[in-house]
Write a protein that holds these residues in place. Structure first.
Motif, PDB file in Angstrom:
ATOM      1  N   SER A 314       0.829  -1.191   0.000  1.00 57.98           N
ATOM      2  CA  SER A 314       0.000   0.000   0.000  1.00 57.98           C
ATOM      3  C   SER A 314       0.869   1.249   0.000  1.00 57.98           C
ATOM      4  CB  SER A 314      -0.921   0.008   1.226  1.00 57.98           C
ATOM      5  OG  SER A 314      -0.149   0.005   2.422  1.00 57.98           O
ATOM      6  N   ILE A 315       0.234   2.356  -0.302  1.00 59.10           N
ATOM      7  CA  ILE A 315       0.878   3.675  -0.271  1.00 59.10           C
ATOM      8  C   ILE A 315       0.299   4.467   0.885  1.00 59.10           C
ATOM      9  CG2 ILE A 315       1.077   5.887  -1.458  1.00 59.10           C
ATOM     10  CD1 ILE A 315       1.264   4.461  -4.060  1.00 59.10           C
ATOM     11  N   GLN A 316       1.166   5.089   1.654  1.00 61.29           N
ATOM     12  CA  GLN A 316       0.750   5.973   2.736  1.00 61.29           C
ATOM     13  C   GLN A 316       1.457   7.307   2.553  1.00 61.29           C
ATOM     14  OE1 GLN A 316       1.330   4.139   6.568  1.00 61.29           O
ATOM     15  NE2 GLN A 316       0.421   2.191   5.929  1.00 61.29           N
ATOM     16  N   ALA A 317       0.705   8.360   2.446  1.00 59.90           N
ATOM     17  CA  ALA A 317       1.272   9.692   2.200  1.00 59.90           C
ATOM     18  C   ALA A 317       0.543  10.708   3.058  1.00 59.90           C
ATOM     19  CB  ALA A 317       1.157  10.057   0.721  1.00 59.90           C
ATOM     20  N   GLN A 318       1.225  11.800   3.348  1.00 53.50           N
ATOM     21  CA  GLN A 318       0.592  12.867   4.117  1.00 53.50           C
ATOM     22  C   GLN A 318       1.217  14.209   3.787  1.00 53.50           C
ATOM     23  OE1 GLN A 318       1.057  12.258   8.329  1.00 53.50           O
ATOM     24  NE2 GLN A 318       3.235  12.697   8.331  1.00 53.50           N
ATOM     25  N   VAL A 319       0.418  15.234   3.927  1.00 53.24           N
ATOM     26  CA  VAL A 319       0.866  16.623   3.816  1.00 53.24           C
ATOM     27  C   VAL A 319       0.435  17.312   5.097  1.00 53.24           C
ATOM     28  CG1 VAL A 319       0.678  18.790   2.571  1.00 53.24           C
ATOM     29  CG2 VAL A 319       0.656  16.622   1.310  1.00 53.24           C
ATOM     30  N   LEU A 320       1.419  17.997   5.786  1.00 52.13           N
ATOM     31  CA  LEU A 320       1.088  18.617   7.067  1.00 52.13           C
ATOM     32  C   LEU A 320       1.601  20.054   7.097  1.00 52.13           C
ATOM     33  CD1 LEU A 320       3.866  18.780   9.005  1.00 52.13           C
ATOM     34  CD2 LEU A 320       3.524  16.307   8.957  1.00 52.13           C
ATOM     35  N   GLN A 321       1.039  20.801   7.988  1.00 55.66           N
ATOM     36  CA  GLN A 321       1.457  22.180   8.223  1.00 55.66           C
ATOM     37  C   GLN A 321       1.800  22.313   9.702  1.00 55.66           C
ATOM     38  OE1 GLN A 321       1.716  24.250   5.742  1.00 55.66           O
ATOM     39  NE2 GLN A 321       2.242  26.174   6.758  1.00 55.66           N
ATOM     40  N   ASN A 322       3.032  22.704  10.002  1.00 54.83           N
ATOM     41  CA  ASN A 322       3.471  22.896  11.384  1.00 54.83           C
ATOM     42  C   ASN A 322       3.305  24.366  11.726  1.00 54.83           C
ATOM     43  OD1 ASN A 322       4.636  22.932  13.879  1.00 54.83           O
ATOM     44  ND2 ASN A 322       6.589  22.042  13.245  1.00 54.83           N
ATOM     45  N   ILE A 323       2.302  24.657  12.536  1.00 54.21           N
ATOM     46  CA  ILE A 323       2.015  26.033  12.942  1.00 54.21           C
ATOM     47  C   ILE A 323       2.210  26.115  14.453  1.00 54.21           C
ATOM     48  CG2 ILE A 323       0.308  27.884  12.975  1.00 54.21           C
ATOM     49  CD1 ILE A 323      -1.137  26.401  10.705  1.00 54.21           C
ATOM     50  N   GLY A 324       3.202  26.889  14.908  1.00 52.58           N
ATOM     51  CA  GLY A 324       3.404  26.958  16.350  1.00 52.58           C
ATOM     52  C   GLY A 324       4.616  27.796  16.718  1.00 52.58           C
ATOM     53  N   GLU A 325       4.985  27.680  17.984  1.00 53.85           N
ATOM     54  CA  GLU A 325       6.138  28.403  18.509  1.00 53.85           C
ATOM     55  C   GLU A 325       6.703  27.626  19.680  1.00 53.85           C
ATOM     56  OE1 GLU A 325       4.578  32.194  19.488  1.00 53.85           O
ATOM     57  OE2 GLU A 325       3.261  31.471  21.080  1.00 53.85           O
ATOM     58  N   THR A 326       7.994  27.819  19.895  1.00 52.61           N
ATOM     59  CA  THR A 326       8.679  27.053  20.943  1.00 52.61           C
ATOM     60  C   THR A 326       9.630  27.955  21.718  1.00 52.61           C
ATOM     61  OG1 THR A 326      10.046  25.107  21.370  1.00 52.61           O
ATOM     62  CG2 THR A 326      10.546  26.359  19.388  1.00 52.61           C
ATOM     63  N   SER A 327       9.932  27.542  22.989  1.00 57.48           N
ATOM     64  CA  SER A 327      10.805  28.316  23.875  1.00 57.48           C
ATOM     65  C   SER A 327      11.596  27.348  24.730  1.00 57.48           C
ATOM     66  CB  SER A 327       9.965  29.247  24.758  1.00 57.48           C
ATOM     67  OG  SER A 327      10.765  29.791  25.786  1.00 57.48           O
ATOM     68  N   SER A 328      12.841  27.742  25.067  1.00 53.15           N
ATOM     69  CA  SER A 328      13.684  26.908  25.931  1.00 53.15           C
ATOM     70  C   SER A 328      14.018  27.677  27.203  1.00 53.15           C
ATOM     71  CB  SER A 328      14.989  26.541  25.211  1.00 53.15           C
ATOM     72  OG  SER A 328      14.723  25.774  24.056  1.00 53.15           O
ATOM     73  N   ASP A 329      13.665  27.084  28.348  1.00 49.99           N
ATOM     74  CA  ASP A 329      13.945  27.663  29.660  1.00 49.99           C
ATOM     75  C   ASP A 329      13.493  29.120  29.762  1.00 49.99           C
ATOM     76  OD1 ASP A 329      14.888  25.427  30.884  1.00 49.99           O
ATOM     77  OD2 ASP A 329      17.000  25.857  30.453  1.00 49.99           O
ATOM     78  N   GLY A 330      12.276  29.383  29.236  1.00 51.89           N
ATOM     79  CA  GLY A 330      11.724  30.721  29.393  1.00 51.89           C
ATOM     80  C   GLY A 330      12.248  31.749  28.424  1.00 51.89           C
ATOM     81  N   SER A 331      13.041  31.321  27.471  1.00 47.98           N
ATOM     82  CA  SER A 331      13.547  32.273  26.476  1.00 47.98           C
ATOM     83  C   SER A 331      12.402  32.736  25.590  1.00 47.98           C
ATOM     84  CB  SER A 331      14.626  31.599  25.626  1.00 47.98           C
ATOM     85  OG  SER A 331      14.072  30.530  24.885  1.00 47.98           O
ATOM     86  N   PRO A 332      12.604  33.798  24.838  1.00 43.51           N
ATOM     87  CA  PRO A 332      11.539  34.247  23.927  1.00 43.51           C
ATOM     88  C   PRO A 332      11.143  33.133  22.947  1.00 43.51           C
ATOM     89  CG  PRO A 332      13.223  35.926  24.157  1.00 43.51           C
ATOM     90  CD  PRO A 332      13.769  34.701  24.831  1.00 43.51           C
ATOM     91  N   TYR A 333       9.839  33.090  22.613  1.00 44.28           N
ATOM     92  CA  TYR A 333       9.312  32.070  21.696  1.00 44.28           C
ATOM     93  C   TYR A 333       9.778  32.343  20.270  1.00 44.28           C
ATOM     94  CZ  TYR A 333       6.197  29.808  25.042  1.00 44.28           C
ATOM     95  OH  TYR A 333       5.684  29.093  26.094  1.00 44.28           O
ATOM     96  N   SER A 334      10.100  31.250  19.587  1.00 46.36           N
ATOM     97  CA  SER A 334      10.394  31.287  18.159  1.00 46.36           C
ATOM     98  C   SER A 334       9.233  30.626  17.434  1.00 46.36           C
ATOM     99  CB  SER A 334      11.698  30.536  17.856  1.00 46.36           C
ATOM    100  OG  SER A 334      12.775  31.105  18.553  1.00 46.36           O
ATOM    101  N   SER A 335       8.717  31.253  16.427  1.00 43.67           N
ATOM    102  CA  SER A 335       7.539  30.748  15.727  1.00 43.67           C
ATOM    103  C   SER A 335       7.929  30.035  14.440  1.00 43.67           C
ATOM    104  CB  SER A 335       6.574  31.894  15.420  1.00 43.67           C
ATOM    105  OG  SER A 335       7.177  32.827  14.557  1.00 43.67           O
ATOM    106  N   ILE A 336       6.983  29.175  13.961  1.00 42.68           N
ATOM    107  CA  ILE A 336       7.172  28.445  12.708  1.00 42.68           C
ATOM    108  C   ILE A 336       5.817  28.236  12.048  1.00 42.68           C
ATOM    109  CG2 ILE A 336       6.993  26.169  13.793  1.00 42.68           C
ATOM    110  CD1 ILE A 336       9.087  25.186  11.780  1.00 42.68           C
TER     111      ILE A 336
END
Length: 469
Positions: A314-336
């Motif tokens: 079989s064939i398995q395929a996907q298209v996704l959109q990563n919408i969000g933001e991340t932060s490490s140890d309280g640093s300012p958020y970086s968006s994507i």
């Protein structure tokens, strides 16, 4: 929604058919209520000036029979099951979305951060369009489609068998009812003959050529004929009520019956040989056809069970959109907000399943054997039914021929006895005996006529023929 409309349509159709045939008012803007008259003698409803033939009653019974409607739904379900299996050939497309907040402690070398970890915080949404398409399954879906198609054929033949049974039941009840009405007419003729005898004896008594005892015997004979008419009329009402119930009409429905045609009452020469009739039944009986379709369905199920030992691709395929933001140890958020995709070719072959596949194969083999045994049993039953109905028809034809001859002889004997008695050449005992013999002969002929028609309908049912439609 389509199924709901279909079910409602079937129900409305049955009600409309009942309303049309019974002459009832139908809920339309231009509908008018039919005229109904009360029957004081029977306490039911009388459909004014309406006579029904056997084909009309059969069509009505098919339209309003709950059992017929139930089997029709089984056919519909079998067809939908086939559509459901065919849908497995199409790709499966789905839309998913995953969103949320995550706080994750992650390890990090102490040379970078003395405490040896940091906290990653993210807020993300993942809308995903997924595709799954089974390309090769080495015959699994094909066998499943074949199984569903054969099950649908079996359901169709099952519907035909149910309709044939209903046709026979209505036909038998109709012939019984018309025969009972014929017996009423025969009883009325017998009563008329008894009264003629009574008048003749009374006339002879007035001329001094008959005794008081003979007059009393004539009165007794007339009273017996009246009693027989009353009983025969009651039997006719019971037979008519049975017909009403068999058709599926409301109790108390009243209408006239068109007498059955006399075609086929004579002519035994039209019968085929018994072997030819058995061969015909083996080819045309719907229950045999249904049993054969069930064998084919069982074979298809066995093929599906064997195909489970083969891999699937079989064939398995996907298209996704990563919408969000991340932060490490309280640093300012970086968006994507970026798009990602993937495509895979999946190869799957179960190696161990705890005996699931082997059990399915054994089960399918057993079910096929069961279906083959059911076909053999059905064929034996069909052959027995054909032989029995064939012999019953031959016997009924012979009995009717003798009954017709006996009725003619009894009619001649009675007329001769009546004329002889009026001229003083025979006794009242001879006259009453001939009168009783004529009444019995006419009743017997009505039975013989009905038996022939019922036997012909039974033979048609045994052969899988459609009659009176």
């Amino acid at each position: 929604m389509p199924l709901a409309r279909t079910e409602a349509g079937h129900t409305a159709g049955r009600r409309l058919a009942l309303a049309i045939v019974l002459g009832l008012g139908v809920s339309t803007p231009h509908a008018q209520t039919a005229t109904w008259a009360a029957s004081p003698a029977q306490g039911g409803s009388v459909i004014a000036q309406k006579t029904y033939s056997l084909p009309e009653l059969i069509q009505l019974a098919l339209a309003i029979s709950p059992k017929n409607a139930e089997v029709q739904q089984q056919v519909t379900q079998a067809d939908l099951a086939g559509d459901l299996v065919k849908s497995k050939y199409a790709p499966q497309v789905s839309l998913k979305a995953l969103g949320g907040i995550e706080h994750t402690p992650l390890a990090i070398p102490q040379t970078v951060l003395p405490r040896g970890y940091f906290i990653s915080s993210s807020r993300e949404i993942f809308p995903t369009l997924e595709l799954k398409w089974l390309l090769f399954d080495f015959g699994r879906r094909k066998s499943q489609v074949e199984e569903a198609a054969q099950n649908a054929r079996a359901a169709d033949f099952g519907l035909t068998a149910e309709q044939d049974r209903l046709i026979f039941d209505v036909s038998k009840a109709y012939f019984d009812a018309t025969s009972s009405q014929g017996k009423v007419r025969a009883a009325e003729k017998a009563l008329h003959a008894a009264r003629l005898t009574e008048e003749a004896v009374t006339d002879q008594r007035s001329h001094g050529r008959a005794t008081v005892v003979q007059v009393a015997q004539a009165h007794r004979q007339a009273a017996a004929a009246q009693l027989a008419l009353t009983k025969t009329s009651g039997d006719a009402e019971t037979a008519f009520a049975t017909l009403v119930a068999t058709v599926g009409l409301p109790p108390g429905s009243r209408f006239e019956l068109l007498s059955p045609k006399d075609s086929g009452l004579d002519g035994e020469q039209s019968l085929q040989t018994l072997n030819a009739l058995i061969d015909e039944a083996m080819q045309s009986r719907p229950d045999i056809q249904s049993a054969m379709s069930k064998i084919a369905a069982a074979q298809a199920k066995l093929d599906t069970a064997h195909a489970a030992y083969h891999p699937t691709i079989s064939i398995q395929a996907q298209v996704l959109q990563n919408i969000g933001e991340t932060s490490s140890d309280g640093s300012p958020y970086s968006s994507i907000n970026r798009t990602g995709d993937s495509i895979f070719v999946a190869f799957e072959l179960p190696l161990f399943d705890g005996g699931n596949r082997s059990t399915n194969v054994a089960l399918a083999v057993s079910q096929k054997t069961q279906a083959e045994d059911a076909l053999a049993a059905t064929r034996n039953t069909v052959a027995q039914q054909v032989v029995e109905s064939y012999n019953n028809l031959k016997t009924s034809l012979d009995n009717r021929r003798e009954a017709v001859a006996y009725t003619k002889a009894a009619e001649l004997a009675y007329q001769a006895s009546l004329d002889s008695y009026r001229h003083g050449l025979s006794s009242v005992t001879d006259l009453t005996n001939d009168e009783a013999a004529l009444a019995q002969a006419e009743a017997n002929q009505e039975d013989a006529d009905a038996n022939v028609l019922v036997a012909r309908a039974a033979l048609a049912l045994a052969l899988g023929r459609r009659t009176a439609e």
